[in-house]
Design a protein around this motif. Sequence first.
Motif, PDB file in Angstrom:
ATOM      1  N   VAL A 199     -37.877   4.569  -3.924  1.00 33.17           N
ATOM      2  CA  VAL A 199     -38.471   5.384  -4.996  1.00 33.17           C
ATOM      3  C   VAL A 199     -38.611   4.516  -6.250  1.00 33.17           C
ATOM      4  O   VAL A 199     -37.633   4.206  -6.924  1.00 33.17           O
ATOM      5  CB  VAL A 199     -37.623   6.641  -5.266  1.00 33.17           C
ATOM      6  CG1 VAL A 199     -38.204   7.432  -6.436  1.00 33.17           C
ATOM      7  CG2 VAL A 199     -37.566   7.515  -4.012  1.00 33.17           C
ATOM      8  N   LYS A 203     -40.568   5.050  -9.006  1.00 31.94           N
ATOM      9  CA  LYS A 203     -40.954   5.678 -10.291  1.00 31.94           C
ATOM     10  C   LYS A 203     -40.058   5.133 -11.405  1.00 31.94           C
ATOM     11  O   LYS A 203     -38.857   4.951 -11.214  1.00 31.94           O
ATOM     12  CB  LYS A 203     -40.807   7.196 -10.205  1.00 31.94           C
ATOM     13  CG  LYS A 203     -39.366   7.639 -10.072  1.00 31.94           C
ATOM     14  CD  LYS A 203     -39.220   9.154 -10.009  1.00 31.94           C
ATOM     15  CE  LYS A 203     -37.741   9.501  -9.991  1.00 31.94           C
ATOM     16  NZ  LYS A 203     -37.445  10.807  -9.441  1.00 31.94           N
ATOM     17  N   SER A 258     -43.687   9.510  -8.173  1.00 32.37           N
ATOM     18  CA  SER A 258     -43.697  10.954  -8.418  1.00 32.37           C
ATOM     19  C   SER A 258     -44.753  11.397  -9.427  1.00 32.37           C
ATOM     20  O   SER A 258     -44.890  12.595  -9.669  1.00 32.37           O
ATOM     21  CB  SER A 258     -42.312  11.433  -8.854  1.00 32.37           C
ATOM     22  OG  SER A 258     -41.968  10.834 -10.064  1.00 32.37           O
ATOM     23  N   ILE A 284     -44.107  11.840  -3.945  1.00 30.18           N
ATOM     24  CA  ILE A 284     -42.913  12.680  -3.767  1.00 30.18           C
ATOM     25  C   ILE A 284     -42.706  13.673  -4.909  1.00 30.18           C
ATOM     26  O   ILE A 284     -41.779  14.469  -4.874  1.00 30.18           O
ATOM     27  CB  ILE A 284     -41.635  11.821  -3.591  1.00 30.18           C
ATOM     28  CG1 ILE A 284     -41.388  10.940  -4.823  1.00 30.18           C
ATOM     29  CG2 ILE A 284     -41.727  10.950  -2.332  1.00 30.18           C
ATOM     30  CD1 ILE A 284     -40.025  10.259  -4.806  1.00 30.18           C
ATOM     31  N   MET A 326     -39.499  18.626   3.352  1.00 27.60           N
ATOM     32  CA  MET A 326     -38.813  17.800   2.355  1.00 27.60           C
ATOM     33  C   MET A 326     -38.005  18.694   1.436  1.00 27.60           C
ATOM     34  O   MET A 326     -38.420  19.821   1.149  1.00 27.60           O
ATOM     35  CB  MET A 326     -39.861  17.042   1.536  1.00 27.60           C
ATOM     36  CG  MET A 326     -39.290  16.092   0.491  1.00 27.60           C
ATOM     37  SD  MET A 326     -38.951  16.814  -1.110  1.00 27.60           S
ATOM     38  CE  MET A 326     -40.239  16.041  -2.079  1.00 27.60           C
ATOM     39  N   ILE A 368     -35.136  18.518  -2.168  1.00 33.73           N
ATOM     40  CA  ILE A 368     -34.235  17.874  -3.119  1.00 33.73           C
ATOM     41  C   ILE A 368     -33.020  18.791  -3.212  1.00 33.73           C
ATOM     42  O   ILE A 368     -33.130  19.927  -3.677  1.00 33.73           O
ATOM     43  CB  ILE A 368     -34.886  17.745  -4.515  1.00 33.73           C
ATOM     44  CG1 ILE A 368     -36.227  17.002  -4.422  1.00 33.73           C
ATOM     45  CG2 ILE A 368     -33.944  17.050  -5.498  1.00 33.73           C
ATOM     46  CD1 ILE A 368     -37.035  17.031  -5.721  1.00 33.73           C
ATOM     47  N   MET A 372     -30.906  11.434  -1.386  1.00 31.27           N
ATOM     48  CA  MET A 372     -31.257  10.521  -2.457  1.00 31.27           C
ATOM     49  C   MET A 372     -30.051   9.604  -2.704  1.00 31.27           C
ATOM     50  O   MET A 372     -29.128   9.593  -1.892  1.00 31.27           O
ATOM     51  CB  MET A 372     -31.629  11.334  -3.716  1.00 31.27           C
ATOM     52  CG  MET A 372     -32.729  12.329  -3.387  1.00 31.27           C
ATOM     53  SD  MET A 372     -33.262  13.573  -4.584  1.00 31.27           S
ATOM     54  CE  MET A 372     -32.879  12.946  -6.167  1.00 31.27           C
ATOM     55  N   SER A 373     -30.065   8.854  -3.805  1.00 25.65           N
ATOM     56  CA  SER A 373     -28.985   7.875  -4.031  1.00 25.65           C
ATOM     57  C   SER A 373     -27.583   8.456  -3.850  1.00 25.65           C
ATOM     58  O   SER A 373     -26.718   7.813  -3.268  1.00 25.65           O
ATOM     59  CB  SER A 373     -29.089   7.287  -5.442  1.00 25.65           C
ATOM     60  OG  SER A 373     -30.205   6.443  -5.526  1.00 25.65           O
ATOM     61  N   ARG A 431     -34.927   9.151   0.415  1.00 28.89           N
ATOM     62  CA  ARG A 431     -35.690   8.688  -0.757  1.00 28.89           C
ATOM     63  C   ARG A 431     -34.716   8.156  -1.799  1.00 28.89           C
ATOM     64  O   ARG A 431     -34.029   8.932  -2.457  1.00 28.89           O
ATOM     65  CB  ARG A 431     -36.502   9.856  -1.345  1.00 28.89           C
ATOM     66  CG  ARG A 431     -37.344  10.636  -0.305  1.00 28.89           C
ATOM     67  CD  ARG A 431     -38.022  11.817  -0.974  1.00 28.89           C
ATOM     68  NE  ARG A 431     -37.093  12.629  -1.739  1.00 28.89           N
ATOM     69  CZ  ARG A 431     -36.462  13.705  -1.268  1.00 28.89           C
ATOM     70  NH1 ARG A 431     -36.677  14.145  -0.040  1.00 28.89           N
ATOM     71  NH2 ARG A 431     -35.622  14.374  -2.034  1.00 28.89           N
ATOM     72  N   VAL A 432     -34.640   6.842  -1.919  1.00 29.82           N
ATOM     73  CA  VAL A 432     -33.605   6.242  -2.769  1.00 29.82           C
ATOM     74  C   VAL A 432     -34.226   5.431  -3.904  1.00 29.82           C
ATOM     75  O   VAL A 432     -35.020   4.520  -3.658  1.00 29.82           O
ATOM     76  CB  VAL A 432     -32.662   5.356  -1.928  1.00 29.82           C
ATOM     77  CG1 VAL A 432     -31.600   4.717  -2.824  1.00 29.82           C
ATOM     78  CG2 VAL A 432     -32.006   6.172  -0.814  1.00 29.82           C
ATOM     79  N   GLY A 433     -33.867   5.789  -5.135  1.00 30.76           N
ATOM     80  CA  GLY A 433     -34.348   5.063  -6.306  1.00 30.76           C
ATOM     81  C   GLY A 433     -33.239   4.261  -6.964  1.00 30.76           C
ATOM     82  O   GLY A 433     -33.148   3.040  -6.844  1.00 30.76           O
ATOM     83  N   THR A 434     -32.344   4.962  -7.655  1.00 27.21           N
ATOM     84  CA  THR A 434     -31.312   4.322  -8.476  1.00 27.21           C
ATOM     85  C   THR A 434     -30.445   3.330  -7.695  1.00 27.21           C
ATOM     86  O   THR A 434     -30.162   2.233  -8.191  1.00 27.21           O
ATOM     87  CB  THR A 434     -30.410   5.410  -9.108  1.00 27.21           C
ATOM     88  OG1 THR A 434     -31.265   6.399  -9.701  1.00 27.21           O
ATOM     89  CG2 THR A 434     -29.516   4.824 -10.173  1.00 27.21           C
ATOM     90  N   ARG A 449     -33.380   3.952 -14.046  1.00 23.93           N
ATOM     91  CA  ARG A 449     -34.795   4.045 -14.413  1.00 23.93           C
ATOM     92  C   ARG A 449     -34.991   3.874 -15.904  1.00 23.93           C
ATOM     93  O   ARG A 449     -34.078   4.102 -16.679  1.00 23.93           O
ATOM     94  CB  ARG A 449     -35.355   5.416 -13.997  1.00 23.93           C
ATOM     95  CG  ARG A 449     -35.776   5.456 -12.551  1.00 23.93           C
ATOM     96  CD  ARG A 449     -36.383   6.788 -12.201  1.00 23.93           C
ATOM     97  NE  ARG A 449     -35.404   7.849 -12.026  1.00 23.93           N
ATOM     98  CZ  ARG A 449     -34.684   8.043 -10.938  1.00 23.93           C
ATOM     99  NH1 ARG A 449     -34.809   7.237  -9.909  1.00 23.93           N
ATOM    100  NH2 ARG A 449     -33.820   9.033 -10.858  1.00 23.93           N
ATOM    101  N   ARG A 453     -35.349  11.505 -15.652  1.00 24.17           N
ATOM    102  CA  ARG A 453     -35.965  12.467 -14.733  1.00 24.17           C
ATOM    103  C   ARG A 453     -36.410  13.673 -15.539  1.00 24.17           C
ATOM    104  O   ARG A 453     -35.650  14.180 -16.348  1.00 24.17           O
ATOM    105  CB  ARG A 453     -34.916  12.895 -13.705  1.00 24.17           C
ATOM    106  CG  ARG A 453     -35.500  13.348 -12.403  1.00 24.17           C
ATOM    107  CD  ARG A 453     -34.386  13.755 -11.457  1.00 24.17           C
ATOM    108  NE  ARG A 453     -33.537  12.631 -11.059  1.00 24.17           N
ATOM    109  CZ  ARG A 453     -32.450  12.761 -10.313  1.00 24.17           C
ATOM    110  NH1 ARG A 453     -32.087  13.941  -9.892  1.00 24.17           N
ATOM    111  NH2 ARG A 453     -31.726  11.729  -9.976  1.00 24.17           N
TER     112      ARG A 453
HETATM  113  C1  LIG Z   1     -36.476  10.411  -8.340  1.00 23.50           C
HETATM  114  C2  LIG Z   1     -36.520  11.012  -6.989  1.00 23.50           C
HETATM  115  C3  LIG Z   1     -35.733  10.490  -5.947  1.00 23.50           C
HETATM  116  C4  LIG Z   1     -34.770   9.326  -6.113  1.00 23.50           C
HETATM  117  O1  LIG Z   1     -33.647   9.691  -6.860  1.00 23.50           O
HETATM  118  P1  LIG Z   1     -32.398   8.693  -7.029  1.00 23.50           P
HETATM  119  O2  LIG Z   1     -31.277   9.607  -7.362  1.00 23.50           O
HETATM  120  O3  LIG Z   1     -32.738   7.755  -8.137  1.00 23.50           O
HETATM  121  O4  LIG Z   1     -32.201   7.991  -5.743  1.00 23.50           O
HETATM  122  C5  LIG Z   1     -35.867  11.077  -4.692  1.00 23.50           C
HETATM  123  N1  LIG Z   1     -36.706  12.098  -4.475  1.00 23.50           N
HETATM  124  C6  LIG Z   1     -37.465  12.630  -5.442  1.00 23.50           C
HETATM  125  C7  LIG Z   1     -38.370  13.757  -5.116  1.00 23.50           C
HETATM  126  C8  LIG Z   1     -37.392  12.110  -6.734  1.00 23.50           C
HETATM  127  O5  LIG Z   1     -38.152  12.659  -7.692  1.00 23.50           O
END
Ligand SMILES: *Cc1c(COP(=O)(O)O)cnc(C)c1O
Length: 243
Positions: free
Chosen positions: A46, A48, A69, A90, A172, A174, A213-214, A229-232, A238, A242
Amino acid sequence: MLVNRARLFHAAGVSIPENISQLQARIAAACERANRSPAEVQLLAVSKGHSTTAIEKAAAAGQVVFGESKVQEAKAKIPQCPGRLRWQMIGHLQSNKCRDAVQLFEMIQSVDSLHLAEEISRRCEQASRTMPVLLEVNVAGESSKFGYAPGRLLEELESLNALPRLEIHGLMTIAPYVTLAEKARPFFRELKELKQRCEDRLGAPLPELSMGMSGDFEVAVEEGATIVRVGTALFGERHYHRS
Ligand SMILES: *Cc1c(COP(=O)(O)O)cnc(C)c1O
């Protein structure tokens, strides 16, 4: 609190290639606990809020699929990134952004209404393509989140499935933000059960479950996630919060 922030960032790992290999190892360990093959789980990076430089570092380490996103941000970044990368949407999608989204993304994971799905299908028709999609579910019914209520999804499923240019690949979610990842487990389990009900109704398998996620991806993998879906944990903090 400069010192603490620096320590946090260090703890999260400053090396993107190292973070990716650690994430892959943690996914593999979660698969082993659940008697699954790691080949069944895709790590979606991820990106963004992260620069094209960071994306290039991940790409050099072998990462191919990225999630964004916001259409506007993706539209600015994607042309600057290596052409072999693949992009998935996403975040919440507005109807007036569907035309761009259909040009930019190989998959849209955030379909949350029939109205939006119809617009995606219409734009795909114009672009002579089909769009693989996931249906986003607000499993916990949080007012702060987008996504279908499970009952509503079941009501609209046949209409969604009838759209000519959409291919429904799965669901999907969250999960609610929890301090202990274990507490997210019931929500992942619920999404998996809902997928089964959708499959029964459609009489066809839905291969994808995008969840985790993370903070909670290992629990999600144990509960059947096929996309995390992994960002951080991959890129670090970031550069914006968010929304
Ligand atoms: C930002 C986001 C993520 C990633 O989140 P992290 O906690 O940074 O891993 C995953 N899915 C969606 C839909 C997001 O908006």
